[in-house]
Design a protein around this motif. Structure first.
Motif, PDB file in Angstrom:
ATOM      1  N   ILE A 159       5.309  -8.992  -3.961  1.00 41.34           N
ATOM      2  CA  ILE A 159       5.974  -7.099  -4.241  1.00 41.34           C
ATOM      3  C   ILE A 159       5.049  -6.127  -4.249  1.00 41.34           C
ATOM      4  N   SER A 160       5.931  -5.222  -4.204  1.00 38.77           N
ATOM      5  CA  SER A 160       5.741  -4.119  -3.534  1.00 38.77           C
ATOM      6  C   SER A 160       6.257  -2.794  -3.520  1.00 38.77           C
ATOM      7  N   TYR A 161       6.261  -2.103  -4.426  1.00 40.48           N
ATOM      8  CA  TYR A 161       7.079  -1.169  -5.425  1.00 40.48           C
ATOM      9  C   TYR A 161       6.473  -0.027  -4.711  1.00 40.48           C
ATOM     10  N   GLN A 162       7.273   1.402  -4.084  1.00 40.14           N
ATOM     11  CA  GLN A 162       7.293   2.474  -4.209  1.00 40.14           C
ATOM     12  C   GLN A 162       7.420   3.395  -5.132  1.00 40.14           C
TER      13      GLN A 162
ATOM     14  N   TYR B 187       1.604  -2.726  -5.658  1.00 37.91           N
ATOM     15  CA  TYR B 187       1.676  -4.020  -5.868  1.00 37.91           C
ATOM     16  C   TYR B 187       1.446  -4.941  -5.675  1.00 37.91           C
ATOM     17  N   VAL B 188       1.637  -6.309  -6.106  1.00 31.14           N
ATOM     18  CA  VAL B 188       1.141  -7.310  -6.154  1.00 31.14           C
ATOM     19  C   VAL B 188       1.223  -9.062  -6.251  1.00 31.14           C
ATOM     20  N   ASP B 189       0.255  -9.218  -5.406  1.00 25.25           N
ATOM     21  CA  ASP B 189       0.219 -11.193  -4.254  1.00 25.25           C
ATOM     22  C   ASP B 189       0.224 -11.671  -4.996  1.00 25.25           C
ATOM     23  N   GLY B 190       0.026 -12.909  -4.611  1.00 23.80           N
ATOM     24  CA  GLY B 190      -0.409 -14.067  -4.920  1.00 23.80           C
ATOM     25  C   GLY B 190      -0.416 -14.927  -3.988  1.00 23.80           C
ATOM     26  N   THR B 191      -1.888 -15.521  -3.843  1.00 23.19           N
ATOM     27  CA  THR B 191      -2.205 -16.624  -1.858  1.00 23.19           C
ATOM     28  C   THR B 191      -3.310 -17.302  -2.021  1.00 23.19           C
ATOM     29  N   THR B 192      -2.257 -17.952  -0.969  1.00 24.01           N
ATOM     30  CA  THR B 192      -3.659 -18.531  -1.072  1.00 24.01           C
ATOM     31  C   THR B 192      -3.791 -19.198   0.591  1.00 24.01           C
TER      32      THR B 192
ATOM     33  N   SER C  36      -7.973 -21.918  -1.495  1.00 24.43           N
ATOM     34  CA  SER C  36      -8.398 -20.799  -2.740  1.00 24.43           C
ATOM     35  C   SER C  36      -7.120 -20.758  -2.814  1.00 24.43           C
ATOM     36  N   ILE C  37      -6.998 -20.133  -4.636  1.00 22.45           N
ATOM     37  CA  ILE C  37      -6.128 -19.499  -4.397  1.00 22.45           C
ATOM     38  C   ILE C  37      -6.411 -18.110  -5.266  1.00 22.45           C
ATOM     39  N   GLY C  38      -5.789 -17.131  -4.809  1.00 22.92           N
ATOM     40  CA  GLY C  38      -6.817 -15.473  -5.344  1.00 22.92           C
ATOM     41  C   GLY C  38      -5.191 -14.890  -5.633  1.00 22.92           C
ATOM     42  N   GLU C  39      -5.206 -13.628  -6.498  1.00 25.92           N
ATOM     43  CA  GLU C  39      -3.899 -12.712  -6.615  1.00 25.92           C
ATOM     44  C   GLU C  39      -5.197 -11.171  -6.459  1.00 25.92           C
TER      45      GLU C  39
ATOM     46  N   GLY D 173      -1.372  10.816   1.149  1.00 26.37           N
ATOM     47  CA  GLY D 173      -1.038  12.363   1.183  1.00 26.37           C
ATOM     48  C   GLY D 173      -2.668  13.622   1.500  1.00 26.37           C
ATOM     49  N   LEU D 174      -2.481  14.151   1.042  1.00 26.20           N
ATOM     50  CA  LEU D 174      -3.755  14.784   1.510  1.00 26.20           C
ATOM     51  C   LEU D 174      -5.223  14.341   1.094  1.00 26.20           C
ATOM     52  N   VAL D 175      -5.177  14.234  -0.027  1.00 23.34           N
ATOM     53  CA  VAL D 175      -6.260  13.165  -1.082  1.00 23.34           C
ATOM     54  C   VAL D 175      -5.284  11.714  -0.743  1.00 23.34           C
ATOM     55  N   ASN D 176      -6.173  10.702   0.200  1.00 24.48           N
ATOM     56  CA  ASN D 176      -6.155   9.188  -0.326  1.00 24.48           C
ATOM     57  C   ASN D 176      -6.573   8.756  -1.634  1.00 24.48           C
ATOM     58  N   LEU D 177      -6.424   7.413  -1.642  1.00 23.87           N
ATOM     59  CA  LEU D 177      -6.528   6.427  -2.594  1.00 23.87           C
ATOM     60  C   LEU D 177      -5.883   5.178  -2.642  1.00 23.87           C
ATOM     61  N   ALA D 178      -6.498   4.632  -2.937  1.00 22.45           N
ATOM     62  CA  ALA D 178      -6.441   2.854  -3.094  1.00 22.45           C
ATOM     63  C   ALA D 178      -7.373   1.937  -3.644  1.00 22.45           C
ATOM     64  N   VAL D 179      -6.612   1.286  -4.692  1.00 24.74           N
ATOM     65  CA  VAL D 179      -6.768   0.637  -6.148  1.00 24.74           C
ATOM     66  C   VAL D 179      -6.864  -0.401  -5.474  1.00 24.74           C
ATOM     67  N   SER D 180      -7.975  -1.926  -5.373  1.00 31.56           N
ATOM     68  CA  SER D 180      -7.111  -3.080  -6.281  1.00 31.56           C
ATOM     69  C   SER D 180      -8.200  -3.310  -7.215  1.00 31.56           C
TER      70      SER D 180
END
Lengths: 136, 664
Positions: free
Chosen positions: B394-397, B405-410, B444-447, B455-462
């Motif tokens: 699921i991703s929300y802008q 965003y949040v994800d669950g994968t295998t 594997s099961i991962g979340e 923008g001018l400053v870019n940030l990504a956290v997970s």
């Protein structure tokens, strides 16, 4: 150049940029009108007036994308990717990062894709580290 | 390389829609597939791989290498590089541009590289060809043909134990001189790889809303691993059969030095198909992937004369047995077949701000192996693996510049290395040196949960969390002087952590970047060792640095350019018992260059200087093999379990590479 424009629009949509007076050199490129989400900086954002055209960049939604080619080089460097080429634009719903030509072209030509990725914190090298033999 | 404590053989690598990992041991030979000059970008999905990626080893993420394809304008470029350790490299690329108004364009490039190994006395040389022709038509259809050829030869680096590292450091190498019996002569420690790949990516726009992608491919990876051994003329073993007299030349006290030759010729056929159907706010994808691999893998021996002349590097003049048959210690015929289907649906709601995705992938792999060496436990070993792999995200802008965003994968990885299926014998024992063990695939099961700002400053956290079952650690075992991959079954593993990166879009020509990761990875159970168990439950996972960070700054005013990147990696355990580790290390690299205006036909000629490892520090950088325990350890049932020393890879020295290049 007709086809290049489409390609550039897609490529550069990856850098959503605010008008920046410091970019003295850029050649601002007016993207032809058939590129729906691209607007040159001089033109006010038109996306709101185009209800059917918002799917062109699937995950970005209604964004004003300013396309500018800030640099012409022989090796593909455009100097548009944040972080010196280490932080390409992501929209996917997962943790992801992209290293672009802006960084790759400035590494030793003898290095490889894996060596380039080692410049991020999450990719740890485990080989006989040498600039031209990191994948061996 | 490793990502989030998962090894590189657990990471999928994609190029032009097909996997570029070695088909069976999963090592990614990126350099053998495409020259750096022809790479447009490299994308790493650290946790959740794309569901349509046709790989079967991507528990540890997915790396996608994008080709810098044929350009629209006719031209090309050349690059000459020189550097320390006698490095010389020449590269040329020609682009046709669009030919008339046909929609056809193509490029081809060739490079040649030679240098001395950075430690020891071996050499490295490589030839590489990349090319692609593509025809585009309509508004989104194209057909391409990508060809890549690589011819790679190098001396291998001598791995070392912690004790050897402490005593000799980087001077612990294979020797330059040969004498009879010296199996550590560098001439016997070589690696060769020839890769050929033919990939035909076809994209068809069937209607306004329906697209079909089809990628057939053929890959031929021909590898040769070379090692050194001494073989007894009388009383060596062919499997479990004692050979009275091998009648070998160049004997010294009844023993002949020989080159052990292990060819690994993999032939792979591939078909990757995906259909995409867009209807309003919904995008549906379905795909089918087929993959077949054939491999005939022997180990045979070439006698070495008194002055170091090797009879042959391939398959002539080998040691033969009295009955005329070639003397082998491995004689396998391996086949692999994969069928995979996937479906995936993406729905966009709330003015496209909300994106919901769910998909299912089903992998079916069958493998067979026969081994012709007499005395193998099983002549024929086969296995089938089937695994459903669901994914949701699921991703929300939040704003045009902010996304959560949040994800669950295998994810799944079929067992690595053919040693899982076949046994290898040594020359001096009637019992197999490696035991065949049927392994289960790693699952594997991962979340993940994450936030980005652009923008001018870019940030990504997970933040991430994985639970892995049947964790397989790729290690290696030297048999007859050849390092053979041998997986360690490590049971369950839990991996948690956080990562963050921040970078500035070029601002007054400057563009800084910082990234950091915290990782807490543990082994979930005790590991069987003989009849006892090692108390590994709760120990830190191997190859999993708790903290790593990178910081860089880049400058480019279109004439002067440069960057500086600093990396730190904290200590990493090399044993499941956590009784040995490599210390944390720091490295830093610098690039400085000058780009000129175009002069005549020469487009933007430039000079570039790369300085790698500017501190010139020597350090242990990785692992050749992993052990359960390095020191003798008391097991759960009270028995003493002997330790074995892990082997390490080292790094060090300063490297300088100067490059002159121009477009035309």
């Amino acid at each position: 150049m007709r086809k290049t424009n489409g390609f550039l629009a897609v490529l550069l949509a990856s850098s959503v940029s605010l008008p920046d007076p410091a970019d003295a050199r850029p050649i601002h490129k007016k993207v032809p009108a058939h590129q729906p989400t691209a607007a040159s900086p001089a033109v006010p954002p038109k996306t709101a007036a185009k209800p059917q055209s918002q799917h062109s960049f699937s995950a970005t939604g209604t964004e004003t994308v300013e396309v500018h080619v800030s640099m012409r080089t022989a090796n593909g460097v455009t100097n548009t990717t944040p972080g010196g080429g280490l932080m390409g634009r992501q929209t996917a719903a997962r943790s992801q990062s992209t290293i672009t030509r802006d960084f790759i072209a400035k590494q030793s030509p003898t290095s490889n894709a894996i060596a380039c990725q080692h410049r991020s914190a999450w990719s740890v090298e485990h080989r006989n580290v040498h600039p031209w033999l990191a994948a061996g | 390389m490793s990502i989030r404590g998962l090894q590189q053989a657990e990471i999928g690598f994609l190029y032009e829609g097909i996997p570029l990992n070695d088909s069976i041991n999963y090592t990614p030979y990126t350099q053998a597939m495409v020259d750096t000059d022809n790479i447009q970008s490299v994308t790493v999905a650290q946790g959740a791989p794309d569901i349509g990626a046709p790989v079967y080893n991507d528990v540890g993420g997915l790396v996608t290498v994008a080709l810098r394809g044929p350009q629209d304008k006719r031209g090309g470029s050349v690059d000459f590089s020189f550097g320390s350790k006698s490095l010389q490299r020449e590269y040329i690329r020609l682009d046709t541009g669009e030919i008339g108004h046909s929609g056809v364009k193509a490029f081809a490039s060739f490079s040649t590289t030679t240098n001395n190994q950075w430690r020891g006395s071996g050499e490295f040389r490589k030839y590489h060809v990349d090319s692609k022709i593509i025809k585009k038509w309509g508004t989104g259809s194209s057909a391409g043909l990508t060809f890549s050829y690589d011819n790679w030869q190098q001396a291998t680096y001598r791995p070392l134990t912690m004790a050897q590292w402490k005593q000799y450091g980087n001077s612990f190498n294979y020797t330059k001189e040969y004498w009879p019996g010296n199996t550590n002569w560098v001439g016997l420690r070589q690696y060769q790889r020839r890769s050929t790949a033919l990939i035909a990516p076809v994209k068809l726009k069937l209607s306004e809303h329906v697209n079909l992608d089809l990628t057939p491919a053929y890959m031929n990876y021909s590898e040769f691993y070379y090692g050194g051994v001494t073989i007894k003329n009388n009383g060596s073993y062919f499997g479990n059969q004692r050979i009275a007299d091998l009648n070998m030349p160049y004997q010294t006290n009844g023993v002949t030095t020989a080159s052990s030759i292990n060819p690994v010729p993999q032939k792979t056929g591939f078909l990757n198909t995906a259909l995409t159907w867009k209807a309003g706010h919904n995008t549906f994808r379905a795909g089918y992937i087929y993959n077949y691999i054939a491999l005939e893998e022997p180990i045979y021996y070439a006698p070495v004369n008194y002055s170091g002349g090797i009879a042959n590097n391939y398959n002539k003049y080998m040691v033969t047995m009295p009955n005329g048959q070639q003397y082998r210690t491995l004689d396998m015929n391996f086949k692999h077949q994969m069928n995979e289907i996937f479906v995936d649906d993406t729905l966009k709601l709330l003015d496209d701000k909300l994106t919901l995705n769910a998909g299912l992938r089903y992998l079916m792999i069958t493998r067979w192996n026969t081994n012709l060496i007499p005395g193998v436990t099983k002549y024929k070993v086969g296995a089938s693996y089937a695994q459903p792999l669901p994914q949701v995200s699921i991703s929300y802008q939040l704003t045009p510049h902010d996304q959560i965003y949040v994800d669950g994968t295998t994810a799944y990885r079929a067992p690595a290395s053919v040693q899982v299926y076949g046994e290898v014998f040594s020359t001096n024992s009637p019992n197999p040196a490696s035991k065949q063990a049927s392994l289960k695939g790693e699952y594997s099961i991962g979340e993940e949960i994450g936030y980005r700002h652009y923008g001018l400053v870019n940030l990504a956290v997970s933040l991430f969390n994985y639970n892995i079952t049947n964790n397989q650690i790729t290690s290696s075992q030297y048999i007859n002087g050849i390092p053979l991959p041998s997986p360690i079954e490590a049971g369950g593993k839990t991996s948690r952590g956080a990562q963050a990166e921040i970078g500035l879009r070029p601002w007054h020509h400057w563009s800084p970047y910082v990234s950091a990761q915290y990782l807490h990875a543990t082994t979930d159970n005790n590991i069987a060792s003989g009849l006892d168990y090692l108390p590994t439950k709760g120990k830190r996972a191997v190859q999993s640095p708790e903290f790593s960070a990178a910081a860089g700054i880049s400058y480019d005013d279109s004439h002067i350019f440069g960057n500086f990147v600093f990396n730190y990696v904290s200590s990493q355990y090399s044993t499941l018992m956590n009784d040995e580790k490599i210390p944390g290390y720091e490295t830093a690299n610098i690039t400085i260059g000058y780009r000129m205006n175009s002069i005549g036909f020469a487009q933007h000629p430039q000079f570039q200087l790369n300085v790698v490892n500017i501190g010139a520090k020597n350090y242990l950088s990785g692992f050749q093999s992993i052990s359960n325990n390095a020191k003798a350890t008391r097991g759960v049932y009270g028995t003493t379990i002997a330790g074995s020393s892990p082997l390490y890879l080292s790094a060090g020295g300063l490297a300088v590479v100067a490059s002159l290049s121009t477009g035309f």
